[in-house]
Design an enzyme around this catalytic site. Structure first.
Site, PDB file in Angstrom:
ATOM      1  N   GLY A  26      -2.387 -15.757  -1.568  1.00 59.70           N
ATOM      2  CA  GLY A  26      -1.594 -15.776  -0.345  1.00 59.70           C
ATOM      3  C   GLY A  26      -0.104 -15.657  -0.595  1.00 59.70           C
ATOM      4  N   ALA A  36      -1.512 -16.958  -8.060  1.00 54.07           N
ATOM      5  CA  ALA A  36      -2.628 -16.181  -8.586  1.00 54.07           C
ATOM      6  C   ALA A  36      -2.991 -15.035  -7.641  1.00 54.07           C
ATOM      7  CB  ALA A  36      -3.840 -17.090  -8.786  1.00 54.07           C
ATOM      8  N   SER A  94       1.257   4.851  -4.674  1.00 50.75           N
ATOM      9  CA  SER A  94      -0.059   5.276  -4.189  1.00 50.75           C
ATOM     10  C   SER A  94      -0.822   5.979  -5.298  1.00 50.75           C
ATOM     11  CB  SER A  94       0.089   6.237  -3.008  1.00 50.75           C
ATOM     12  OG  SER A  94       0.615   5.566  -1.902  1.00 50.75           O
ATOM     13  N   GLU A 132       9.996   2.329  -1.424  1.00 54.67           N
ATOM     14  CA  GLU A 132       9.068   2.413  -2.543  1.00 54.67           C
ATOM     15  C   GLU A 132       9.886   2.582  -3.819  1.00 54.67           C
ATOM     16  OE1 GLU A 132       5.970   5.245  -1.869  1.00 54.67           O
ATOM     17  OE2 GLU A 132       5.358   4.256  -0.004  1.00 54.67           O
ATOM     18  N   ALA A 153       4.643  -0.805  -5.960  1.00 50.42           N
ATOM     19  CA  ALA A 153       3.417  -0.064  -6.266  1.00 50.42           C
ATOM     20  C   ALA A 153       3.525   1.380  -5.791  1.00 50.42           C
ATOM     21  CB  ALA A 153       2.221  -0.724  -5.589  1.00 50.42           C
ATOM     22  N   HIS A 212      -1.479  -4.449   2.640  1.00 47.41           N
ATOM     23  CA  HIS A 212      -0.076  -4.875   2.656  1.00 47.41           C
ATOM     24  C   HIS A 212       0.697  -4.127   3.747  1.00 47.41           C
ATOM     25  CE1 HIS A 212       0.593  -7.368  -1.070  1.00 47.41           C
ATOM     26  NE2 HIS A 212      -0.658  -6.974  -1.237  1.00 47.41           N
TER      27      HIS A 212
END
Length: 177
Positions: A12, A8, A36, A62, A34, A50
């Protein structure tokens, strides 16, 4: 070696995946799915959290969309950490069903063919209510199905919840697919 780490939000799972990568003592390739978003400070803070946890010697790639191609280019001596499948899926969510099936098949094939050890982080999204809108249901269904398909080919699957990582391959039984 294929490892899937699922859990979830804020459970962690990323930290556990990072610990597994560190334990490998290999050269780490961190694939960030992801992008920016300078106009979204909360999102930027998440990305910064992160980024701040990663050791300086990890390579960061990326890769918001071309994940299969990135896995194909990883060297066998590396350890690849993909964080996270949900963000990657959000980047390709607008694909029609036929295109998505091809994209998913290419990713699964690239994971199987990857010569490096690989850990993939995936969000658990199906434990709540059914989303009221079509795009939300598509996201939930596609990510759930993708995680299951990766779980079937993974050597180890961890569920992270409440700050604990549970090795499902040790205590569970794999479903036929």
């Amino acid at each position: 070696m294929i490892t899937l780490v699922t859990g979830a939000t804020r459970s962690g799972k990323s930290e556990w995946a990072e610990l597994l990568a560190q334990r490998s003592q290999k050269s780490i390739i961190y694939i960030a799915t992801a992008s920016s978003k300078v106009d979204d400070p909360e999102w930027q803070n998440r990305l910064d959290d992160h980024r701040d946890r990663r050791p300086y010697d990890w390579q960061t790639w990326e890769v918001p969309i071309a994940l299969a191609a990135a896995l194909e280019s990883a060297e066998a001596s590396s350890y690849v950490l993909v964080d996270a499948l949900g963000t990657w899926l959000a980047n390709v969510l607008e694909q029609d069903q036929t295109t998505w099936q091809k994209t998913e098949q290419e990713l699964i094939a690239a994971i199987k063919a990857c010569e490096a050890d690989i850990t993939l982080v995936s969000e658990e999204v199906g434990w709540g209510v059914v989303p009221a809108y079509e795009l939300g249901r598509r996201f939930r269904d596609r990510l759930g199905s993708l995680s299951r398909k990766i779980g079937v080919i993974a050597d180890v699957v961890y569920l992270v919840t409440g700050g604990y990582a549970v090795d499902l391959t040790q205590i569970g039984e794999r479903l036929p697919f």
